[in-house]
Write a protein that holds these residues in place. Structure first.
Motif, PDB file in Angstrom:
ATOM      1  N   THR A 101       0.837  -1.192   0.000  1.00  0.00           N
ATOM      2  CA  THR A 101       0.000   0.000   0.000  1.00  0.00           C
ATOM      3  C   THR A 101       0.873   1.245   0.000  1.00  0.00           C
ATOM      4  O   THR A 101       2.006   1.231   0.475  1.00  0.00           O
ATOM      5  N   GLY A 102       0.326   2.317  -0.525  1.00  0.00           N
ATOM      6  CA  GLY A 102       1.054   3.583  -0.579  1.00  0.00           C
ATOM      7  C   GLY A 102       0.418   4.611   0.340  1.00  0.00           C
ATOM      8  O   GLY A 102      -0.668   4.400   0.890  1.00  0.00           O
ATOM      9  N   THR A 103       1.097   5.730   0.498  1.00  0.00           N
ATOM     10  CA  THR A 103       0.605   6.840   1.308  1.00  0.00           C
ATOM     11  C   THR A 103       0.862   8.121   0.537  1.00  0.00           C
ATOM     12  O   THR A 103       2.009   8.408   0.175  1.00  0.00           O
ATOM     13  N   ALA A 104      -0.177   8.877   0.267  1.00  0.00           N
ATOM     14  CA  ALA A 104      -0.028  10.151  -0.437  1.00  0.00           C
ATOM     15  C   ALA A 104       0.486  11.213   0.537  1.00  0.00           C
ATOM     16  O   ALA A 104      -0.027  11.355   1.645  1.00  0.00           O
ATOM     17  N   LEU A 105       1.514  11.941   0.115  1.00  0.00           N
ATOM     18  CA  LEU A 105       2.129  12.969   0.942  1.00  0.00           C
ATOM     19  C   LEU A 105       2.182  14.280   0.174  1.00  0.00           C
ATOM     20  O   LEU A 105       2.146  14.301  -1.057  1.00  0.00           O
ATOM     21  N   ARG A 106       2.305  15.373   0.939  1.00  0.00           N
ATOM     22  CA  ARG A 106       2.533  16.677   0.299  1.00  0.00           C
ATOM     23  C   ARG A 106       3.768  17.300   0.929  1.00  0.00           C
ATOM     24  O   ARG A 106       3.981  17.208   2.148  1.00  0.00           O
ATOM     25  N   LEU A 107       4.572  17.907   0.086  1.00  0.00           N
ATOM     26  CA  LEU A 107       5.806  18.532   0.541  1.00  0.00           C
ATOM     27  C   LEU A 107       5.471  19.773   1.362  1.00  0.00           C
ATOM     28  O   LEU A 107       4.706  20.633   0.925  1.00  0.00           O
ATOM     29  N   THR A 108       6.019  19.870   2.555  1.00  0.00           N
ATOM     30  CA  THR A 108       5.772  21.028   3.413  1.00  0.00           C
ATOM     31  C   THR A 108       7.017  21.876   3.625  1.00  0.00           C
ATOM     32  O   THR A 108       6.925  22.971   4.160  1.00  0.00           O
ATOM     33  N   GLY A 109       8.171  21.366   3.201  1.00  0.00           N
ATOM     34  CA  GLY A 109       9.376  22.165   3.346  1.00  0.00           C
ATOM     35  C   GLY A 109      10.620  21.417   2.920  1.00  0.00           C
ATOM     36  O   GLY A 109      10.632  20.184   2.861  1.00  0.00           O
ATOM     37  N   THR A 110      11.620  22.194   2.595  1.00  0.00           N
ATOM     38  CA  THR A 110      12.939  21.643   2.274  1.00  0.00           C
ATOM     39  C   THR A 110      13.979  22.544   2.915  1.00  0.00           C
ATOM     40  O   THR A 110      13.717  23.718   3.199  1.00  0.00           O
ATOM     41  N   ARG A 111      15.143  21.974   3.127  1.00  0.00           N
ATOM     42  CA  ARG A 111      16.259  22.784   3.598  1.00  0.00           C
ATOM     43  C   ARG A 111      17.547  22.074   3.211  1.00  0.00           C
ATOM     44  O   ARG A 111      17.694  20.873   3.444  1.00  0.00           O
ATOM     45  N   ALA A 112      18.436  22.815   2.608  1.00  0.00           N
ATOM     46  CA  ALA A 112      19.756  22.283   2.269  1.00  0.00           C
ATOM     47  C   ALA A 112      20.749  22.788   3.303  1.00  0.00           C
ATOM     48  O   ALA A 112      20.770  23.977   3.633  1.00  0.00           O
ATOM     49  N   PHE A 113      21.557  21.881   3.813  1.00  0.00           N
ATOM     50  CA  PHE A 113      22.575  22.232   4.793  1.00  0.00           C
ATOM     51  C   PHE A 113      23.925  22.328   4.093  1.00  0.00           C
ATOM     52  O   PHE A 113      24.135  21.743   3.029  1.00  0.00           O
TER      53      PHE A 113
END
Length: 186
Positions: free
Chosen positions: A162-174
């Protein structure tokens, strides 16, 4: 009610640990460690499997007593000691200070913990994370992708039907090349 957040590091090829539980490829520098500390300080509690708990408990309770330890490590040691910890284990009978041993993952019990604490709950440990996924308990994913291909190891997300639908809420590059990908359930 706080969210239940899976917060884990993985290699670019999807492994959370290499053979023999190797995590020596993690690129945790002061910048990333300070970010972890900030995020963990706001958590209501840590939810961990036995292996992760024992590894953490074996180092962090006294890590700030070493004067040579970097400041972010000393800070995390204090966060670690103060936060409540819930350890899911079929074999562990007792745990250290500020830790409670629970048996199997009981979805009702986990949701009650989420309602109990004002902050989010951090899930740690690949096996526990997979159990939480099976029970549909993870609300958000903070995945720290390290710029390394380790070739083989334990996948962070084992195959499932089974899958899970997700939505991107943020990114950060270090600065060290690690990238945080933050997702919540749709």
């Amino acid at each position: 009610m706080g969210k239940i957040v899976l917060s884990m590091s993985m290699s670019l090829d999807g492994c959370m640990e290499g053979p023999d539980r190797d995590i020596g490829w993690h690129r945790v520098d002061d910048e990333l460690h300070r970010y972890f500390n900030e995020r963990c300080a706001g958590m209501g509690a840590f939810l961990e499997g036995r292996v992760t708990y024992e590894l953490m408990e074996g180092f962090w309770p006294t890590a700030d007593s070493d004067p040579a330890a970097p400041a972010p490590m000393r800070e995390f040691a204090r966060i670690w000691r103060e936060k409540p910890k819930y350890v899911f284990s079929r074999t562990l009978r007792q745990a250290g200070p500020n830790a409670t041993v629970l048996g199997e993952v009981d979805p009702e019990e986990v949701r009650a913990l989420a309602r109990r604490y004002p902050g989010d709950l951090a899930v740690g440990g690949a096996d526990l994370a997979e159990s939480f996924r099976r029970h549909d308990l993870i609300d958000a994913y903070d995945v720290y992708v390290h710029p390394v291909l380790i070739g083989r190891g334990k996948p962070l997300f084992p195959a499932r039907d089974t899958g899970t639908a997700l939505r991107l809420t943020g990114t950060r590059a270090f600065g060290n090349g690690v990238v945080l990908l933050a997702y919540e359930r749709e």
